[in-house]
Design a protein around this motif. Structure first.
Motif, PDB file in Angstrom:
ATOM      1  N   PHE A  57      -6.059  11.314   6.319  1.00  0.00           N
ATOM      2  CA  PHE A  57      -7.422  10.782   6.429  1.00  0.00           C
ATOM      3  C   PHE A  57      -7.534   9.427   5.734  1.00  0.00           C
ATOM      4  N   SER A  58      -6.885   9.292   4.590  1.00  0.00           N
ATOM      5  CA  SER A  58      -6.901   8.000   3.890  1.00  0.00           C
ATOM      6  C   SER A  58      -6.180   6.936   4.713  1.00  0.00           C
ATOM      7  N   PHE A  59      -5.086   7.332   5.352  1.00  0.00           N
ATOM      8  CA  PHE A  59      -4.354   6.363   6.165  1.00  0.00           C
ATOM      9  C   PHE A  59      -5.169   5.924   7.378  1.00  0.00           C
ATOM     10  N   ARG A  60      -5.854   6.865   8.020  1.00  0.00           N
ATOM     11  CA  ARG A  60      -6.658   6.500   9.188  1.00  0.00           C
ATOM     12  C   ARG A  60      -7.831   5.609   8.814  1.00  0.00           C
ATOM     13  N   ASP A  61      -8.379   5.790   7.622  1.00  0.00           N
ATOM     14  CA  ASP A  61      -9.437   4.884   7.169  1.00  0.00           C
ATOM     15  C   ASP A  61      -8.906   3.464   7.045  1.00  0.00           C
ATOM     16  N   TYR A  62      -7.682   3.346   6.581  1.00  0.00           N
ATOM     17  CA  TYR A  62      -7.067   2.023   6.420  1.00  0.00           C
ATOM     18  C   TYR A  62      -6.557   1.473   7.746  1.00  0.00           C
ATOM     19  N   LYS A  80       0.826  -1.202   0.000  1.00  0.00           N
ATOM     20  CA  LYS A  80       0.000   0.000   0.000  1.00  0.00           C
ATOM     21  C   LYS A  80       0.868   1.264   0.000  1.00  0.00           C
ATOM     22  N   GLY A 109      -0.779   2.040  -3.244  1.00  0.00           N
ATOM     23  CA  GLY A 109      -2.132   2.317  -2.773  1.00  0.00           C
ATOM     24  C   GLY A 109      -2.391   3.791  -2.546  1.00  0.00           C
ATOM     25  N   VAL A 110      -3.663   4.096  -2.265  1.00  0.00           N
ATOM     26  CA  VAL A 110      -4.057   5.475  -1.967  1.00  0.00           C
ATOM     27  C   VAL A 110      -4.005   5.741  -0.461  1.00  0.00           C
ATOM     28  N   GLU A 111      -3.741   4.690   0.318  1.00  0.00           N
ATOM     29  CA  GLU A 111      -3.818   4.810   1.774  1.00  0.00           C
ATOM     30  C   GLU A 111      -2.791   5.785   2.355  1.00  0.00           C
ATOM     31  N   ASN A 132      -1.754   8.556   0.747  1.00  0.00           N
ATOM     32  CA  ASN A 132      -1.849   9.850   0.068  1.00  0.00           C
ATOM     33  C   ASN A 132      -2.006  11.012   1.050  1.00  0.00           C
ATOM     34  N   ASP A 133      -2.787  10.760   2.131  1.00  0.00           N
ATOM     35  CA  ASP A 133      -3.003  11.794   3.145  1.00  0.00           C
ATOM     36  C   ASP A 133      -3.387  11.115   4.451  1.00  0.00           C
TER      37      ASP A 133
END
Length: 352
Positions: free
Chosen positions: A96-101, A85, A89-91, A93-94
């Protein structure tokens, strides 16, 4: 050029250790949360869901060490997943995306190990990812730390069959018999009824207090490896069983010996001092907590202070908005004392 993974470790910055048989291996596991830690107030009886299988784990033999930096190998499937990732991956990128993952982690001890650790949230706790490119002679390090992370301690406490089994409500005083004590991370503190001060001081006139000493102990025996709070603070309370505070949110405490217990503010009003809290330190030889409170009792005798009951707390916080450095919230330290060993010793002289 495609990056090549070398290894991933999870580091734990261990600030304190408490438990029995610390010369034997203690197992800890790191699990990925399945829900985020929200920007809200959590209590120690709260919990969040996490994956059953840890992505990293390991054993530590502490011996006489009271702090340590532990490094655990990350399981290969998770290592490959997160590195993939990172690359495509997009996880990453920022934030917020990392915290979602990756919502966060849960650190667990092994049942039956009879030990606990205090973990420092910050730059020293987190994932260390080592990778290189073809032709590199050294690895590149990528850190994913907990430096900006929210955190709380979730404690499951089974008090059934113990003298504290009746303790079920917060901010409620219970009579549990002759033995009383405090337990950090569970919010258990000692409430002291200070009304005997009124009865005693009302019998006196024309006296000078030479020395007034508060003593708790000798405390009940405990295992050598277990810890008790290094010092205690004395907070004012009433029938709310809560810390009393001023308009700025600072808690009222007994002030240190030799320090003013009250002062006159800019409006000419006399108010309670909050800048020099007394600390009741533990003596390993006598196994007692003690501190001089002569200045406090003198203020009571002069009428500068209105007597309040006390909450004996295993550390110090200045107010509800300043709890990050509170040692009482970061360990499972404790002590038990017979209530007839909580005493105030007074030496005074009469004026002629």
């Amino acid at each position: 050029m495609d990056a090549i993974l070398d290894s991933i470790h999870f580091d734990l910055n261990i600030l304190s250790v408490d438990g029995a048989n610390l010369d034997e291996p203690k197992y800890f596991s790191i699990h990925k949360l399945t829900e985020p830690i929200l920007d809200t107030l959590y209590y120690n009886f709260d919990e969040l869901s996490y994956e059953a299988s840890p992505f990293s784990s390991g054993e530590i033999v502490f011996g006489e060490a009271t702090d340590s930096l532990a490094s655990f190998q990350v399981e290969e499937p998770f290592a490959e997943e997160i590195f993939s990732k990172m690359k495509t991956g997009v996880e990453f990128n920022d934030l917020f995306s990392f915290r979602d993952y990756f919502p966060g982690i849960a650190v667990k001890a092994r049942k039956g190990d009879n030990s606990s650790i205090g973990v420092g949230v910050g730059s020293s706790t987190g994932l260390k990812i080592y990778y290189h490119y073809d032709g590199d002679t050294t690895s590149t390090l990528y850190n994913i730390t907990t430096a900006s992370s929210r955190s709380f301690n979730g404690v499951k406490s089974d008090r059934s069959g113990t003298p504290t089994s009746s303790v079920t409500e917060t901010k409620t005083a219970y009579n549990i018999g002759p033995l009383v004590g405090i337990k950090s991370n569970l919010g258990m503190v000692i409430k002291l009824d200070t009304s005997p001060f009124d009865e005693f001081l009302d019998t006196l006139s024309g006296v000078t207090f030479n020395q007034v000493l508060l003593e708790l102990g000798e405390i009940e025996p405990f295992a050598d490896e277990q810890s008790q709070p290094t010092y205690l603070s004395i907070y004012f309370t009433d029938n709310t069983n809560d810390f009393l505070e001023n308009s700025s949110g600072n808690y009222y405490t007994v002030q240190a010996e030799g320090q003013p217990q009250v002062f006159t503010n800019e409006n000419g009003d006399q108010t309670l001092n909050v800048n020099a809290p007394a600390r009741v330190f533990y003596d390993t030889e006598s196994k007692q907590y003690s501190e001089l409170i002569t200045s406090h009792v003198n203020a009571l005798f002069r009428g500068d202070l209105t007597r309040k009951d006390w909450l004996i707390y295993g550390g110090y916080i200045s107010g509800k908005l300043n709890t990050s450095s509170d040692p009482f919230r970061k360990s499972l330290s404790q002590f038990v004392v017979n209530n007839n060993k909580i005493k105030v010793k007074v030496i005074y002289s009469r004026s002629r």
